[in-house]
Each structure stands twice: as structure tokens, then as C-alpha cells.
Design an enzyme around this catalytic site. Structure first.
Site, PDB file in Angstrom:
ATOM      1  N   SER A 203      13.657 -64.980  39.166  1.00 25.20           N
ATOM      2  CA  SER A 203      14.895 -64.877  39.948  1.00 25.20           C
ATOM      3  C   SER A 203      15.514 -66.265  40.112  1.00 25.20           C
ATOM      4  CB  SER A 203      14.593 -64.256  41.315  1.00 25.20           C
ATOM      5  OG  SER A 203      13.973 -63.000  41.170  1.00 25.20           O
ATOM      6  N   GLY A 205      18.550 -67.527  39.918  1.00 20.15           N
ATOM      7  CA  GLY A 205      19.748 -67.744  40.732  1.00 20.15           C
ATOM      8  C   GLY A 205      19.410 -67.941  42.188  1.00 20.15           C
ATOM      9  N   ASP A 206      18.522 -67.099  42.714  1.00 17.05           N
ATOM     10  CA  ASP A 206      18.110 -67.221  44.113  1.00 17.05           C
ATOM     11  C   ASP A 206      17.409 -68.550  44.367  1.00 17.05           C
ATOM     12  OD1 ASP A 206      18.820 -64.650  45.389  1.00 17.05           O
ATOM     13  OD2 ASP A 206      17.490 -63.806  43.881  1.00 17.05           O
ATOM     14  N   THR A 207      16.491 -68.920  43.471  1.00 19.71           N
ATOM     15  CA  THR A 207      15.721 -70.131  43.722  1.00 19.71           C
ATOM     16  C   THR A 207      16.568 -71.385  43.556  1.00 19.71           C
ATOM     17  OG1 THR A 207      14.862 -69.979  41.457  1.00 19.71           O
ATOM     18  CG2 THR A 207      13.486 -69.119  43.204  1.00 19.71           C
ATOM     19  N   ALA A 210      18.442 -71.735  46.742  1.00 19.35           N
ATOM     20  CA  ALA A 210      17.545 -72.202  47.791  1.00 19.35           C
ATOM     21  C   ALA A 210      17.273 -73.693  47.665  1.00 19.35           C
ATOM     22  CB  ALA A 210      16.241 -71.418  47.740  1.00 19.35           C
TER      23      ALA A 210
END
Length: 433
Positions: A203, A205-207, A210
Site C-alpha cells: 500500500s 500510497g498510504d505509506t 504517512a
């Protein structure tokens, strides 16, 4: 303005020693929990995390890895959905949660109800950082928007991670990491040219969002040291993806060049590819610089290639990328992977095996640097997972405990804001904690 006081020495149980935040107001700042001391360069910072799934919680994980006291607020009825995610769930335990939830204290509060919101405000009033990744407007509906919270805590840094950012025409749309990867340009260039746009196996994009959020939070804390004031950190997933897309935009704007899917190579960067070995494995070799290519040519027994006008320069090698890759592969396929690696080491050619977990766990470099750490889990026993990165020479972070059970620290944390056992029982009876 004052700066946070030095952390107290660790004791056998939870400490509620007061320290001053950068805005000059006192805040409870425990340096220990039931699981042990915090440690790390961010020791003394209090983070409240109210996000779920990945983008917000991964930011909280990074801050917790570096020593911050991360209080994660979860819904009492189900908790973070990530607790149920992952392809493998031994003994009904999410291995993904054991990592993303590590070093956090889990508190259950119903933020949809006024009393739960009041308790959240009490915790946030003593926090340095608030992390959330709900759709924009959600926190405001709960009375937990930045304008309201900064009245309670002028030094608060509010980290807001979302698909499209906190403003703009798309802000209110639901946004997930996959959407940000598509909109930020990554999906189009990932994969083989013979297939539709692909996704990474993680994932990303999420990381990425973040990580940018974490950088923003630390930058905002540094600025708070000067001004004494907090601010909002607005990390949009699609912008975080775009932020690592190199020269994608000016290539199109100035030259009309559109990057396409190129599989295992970057066009005109040669040789830099994965090459087959005799035993059916692959070796990545990156020898695109002139001097390095000369060493590779010697390693494969053809030193004359380094001065051959067809391959002697970066541009020439790029023009004959496929031809050169085939030539190298004709040699590597005659070598076992260990034999090939020894040869590349001898000639100082950058290379790497394609690692899976089995290779990582057996690799002496991983072992020497403790790249993978072993963490005791109350249900699963010892769990091996990636360690804390990056490393700091004096105050590096640690994994102190894995993702906790839902609400494991509710009594401990709420006691720090004056909730006694009687009131906690009442809250639980009403589904508020």
C-alpha cells in the site's frame, strides 16, 4: 516559552510525571507503560492518534518507533479495521496490526457521542501531536476540528492525512491509497508495457503519505520551538505520490515526453536489470556508470566491451539497452547465483539478489544490523518484524511491544485525565469506552 523537560527515569509501572509542552502549558507525559520504557529521540512527546487503517496509523507507528507516547483512540465496538486485515491470521491475530499498532497504547472511546468527544479533548489538550485520517469534515462534526482544539492547546500540531487534501474540489471525496497512486501518476508507469497499469504489491500510497506527514509533523514541532504555536500538517495521498515521481511533470511540459510502463528497466539506463542464473534465480546488476560497466565487462570475461564504441558511453549503452542486456544474460545464465555473486563482489560491481522473507531471515547482513527484530507477542509468542528505521547513533528507536489488544490501555490512559474505576465502568456499560 519552555521546551519539554527531560524524561524521567523508567520505573516499574506507569509514570504520570508532568512536563511542559512547547506552548508552556503542563501535560502528563508518561515515560513508561505496562509494556516498558518509551526511549528514542521523541521520548517526552505525546501523540494522540484517531485514524484507522493505514495512512494515519502508519504515521503514528513511525512516531512511536522513535519514542513518542502514542495514544491510539479506537471505536469500542470494533476498533481499527486493520486489526482484521492480512492474508494470514494465526490464532485470529492480524500480523499487519502487530506492526502498525506497535508501540501504541490502545484506548477505546466512542467519538460519535458527546461524552466520548469530551474525553478525547481532555487527552488532546495534553498532546503535542494529533494524527487523523478521516474524510475532511469528520473531525469538525465531532467538535474536534483544529479551530476548536487550538483553543484548548495552542501548541497542538494536527496532522491530517487524506486522499485529496483538506481543501479543493475533491476534498470531500472518499480517498484511498490506490486512488492517490492512480491520480499521482504512479499506477500508469508501474508494470509491463504489455499489460494495463499495475499496482505495487504494497500500500505504497498510504505509506508515502504517512512518511510525508511524519516529516511535516517534525518540521512543525521544530517551528513550534520558535513560535510556541502549533499548526495543521495537510498530507494528501495523491500529492505524496506525485512528490516521488521524479521529473515526470517537466518532461511532459517541456518536451512532450510521457513516461510509459517499462517493466524491469528504466529506458536508456543500461545495464541495470535483473539477469537469470543457472539455478533458476535472478540477480540484479546495476552497472550503468562508465567505470562500473568497465568492471562488469571484466567480470564477464569481455573487458573489450568497455572501449567498444557501441557500449563505451552512457548514451551508447542506452541506445543498445536490449542488445546489451541479452549479452550480459548469456553470461549470467551460465553461473550459479552464489558463483555469480562472488564474481561481482570480486570486481566491485553493484548487485543484489532478489530477496524474499526466507532470504532476509538467513542473510548475515540483516543479522549483523538487526534489520529484523524479534518482539514477544502475548498470543503468538515471538514475532519477527522489521526493526525501527532510520537508526540514530545515540537515541535510536525500539520496538517495545506489538500492536496491543483493543482497549488494553483504556483504564491506564483515562486515569491520567481523571477517570476513576467507577466512571470507567459506567462509560463501558453505556458503550462509550
Amino acid at each position: 516559552m519552555t521546551t519539554p523537560a527531560p524524561p524521567r527515569s523508567a520505573g516499574p509501572s506507569t509514570s504520570t510525571a508532568d512536563t511542559d509542552r512547547a506552548d508552556g502549558t503542563p501535560g502528563a507525559d508518561p515515560t513508561t507503560s505496562a509494556e516498558g520504557t518509551t526511549g528514542g529521540p521523541l521520548q517526552g512527546l505525546r501523540v494522540v492518534e484517531v485514524g484507522q487503517l493505514l495512512a494515519g496509523p502508519f504515521c503514528g507507528q513511525l512516531l512511536g518507533d522513535l519514542g513518542a507516547d502514542v495514544v491510539k483512540i479506537e471505536d469500542p465496538s470494533r476498533g481499527d479495521p486493520l486489526r482484521m486485515w492480512g492474508r494470514q491470521r494465526p490464532k485470529d491475530q492480524s500480523l499487519w496490526w502487530s506492526i502498525v499498532g506497535r508501540n501504541k497504547r490502545s484506548v477505546t472511546l466512542n467519538l460519535r457521542e458527546p461524552e466520548g468527544q469530551d474525553l478525547a479533548r481532555a487527552l488532546i489538550a495534553e498532546a503535542d501531536i494529533l494524527v487523523e485520517n478521516f474524510r475532511p469534515g469528520t473531525m469538525e462534526r465531532w467538535g474536534l476540528g483544529y479551530e476548536a482544539l487550538r483553543e484548548l492547546n495552542p501548541g497542538l500540531v494536527m496532522v491530517r492525512v487524506s486522499g485529496f487534501g483538506q481543501d479543493g474540489p475533491y476534498a470531500a471525496r472518499p480517498g484511498y491509497g490506490a486512488i492517490g497512486e492512480a491520480m499521482g501518476g504512479l499506477r500508469y508507469v508501474v508494470g509491463d508495457p504489455s499489460t494495463p497499469p499495475s499496482r505495487m504489491g504494497i500500500s505504497i500510497g498510504d505509506t508515502l503519505a504517512a512518511m510525508f506527514a511524519t516529516i511535516g509533523a517534525l518540521a512543525a514541532l521544530r517551528e513550534r520551538d520558535v513560535s510556541g504555536r502549533g499548526q495543521i500538517v495537510d498530507s494528501a495521498i495523491y500529492e505524496a505520490v506525485l512528490g516521488v515521481m521524479e521529473s515526470l511533470i517537466p518532461e511532459w511540459q517541456l518536451t512532450g515526453y510521457q513516461r510509459e510502463r517499462t517493466g524491469a528497466v528504466l529506458p536508456n539506463i543500461a545495464p541495470s536489470n535483473i539477469y537469470p542464473t543457472r539455478d533458476g534465480t535472478w540477480m540484479l546488476i546495476a552497472a550503468n556508470q562508465d567505470t562500473v560497466f568497465g568492471r562488469l565487462a571484466a567480470a564477464i570475461g569481455q573487458p573489450e566491451l568497455a572501449t567498444d564504441e557501441r557500449y563505451a558511453t552512457h548514451v551508447a549503452r542506452g541506445d543498445r539497452q536490449v542488445e546489451l542486456d541479452n549479452l550480459i544474460a548469456e553470461f549470467t545464465v551460465t553461473q550459479g547465483v552464489e558463483e555469480l555473486e562472488a564474481l561481482l563482489i570480486e570486481h566491485a560491481v553493484p548487485h543484489g539478489k532478489i530477496f524474499r522473507p526466507v532470504e532476509m531471515l538467513a542473510d548475515p547482513h540483516f543479522q549483523a544490523r538487526e534489520t529484523i527484530t524479534t518482539v514477544p507477542h502475548p498470543v503468538l509468542g515471538d514475532v519477527q518484524m522489521q526493526n525501527v528505521f532510520p537508526r540514530l547513533s545515540r537515541t535510536t528507536g525500539t520496538v517495545r511491544w506489538p500492536g496491543p489488544e483493543l482497549g488494553a490501555h483504556t483504564a491506564e490512559v483515562l486515569a491520567e485525565v481523571g477517570v476513576d474505576e467507577t466512571r470507567l465502568a459506567q462509560l463501558r456499560e453505556r458503550g462509550l469506552a
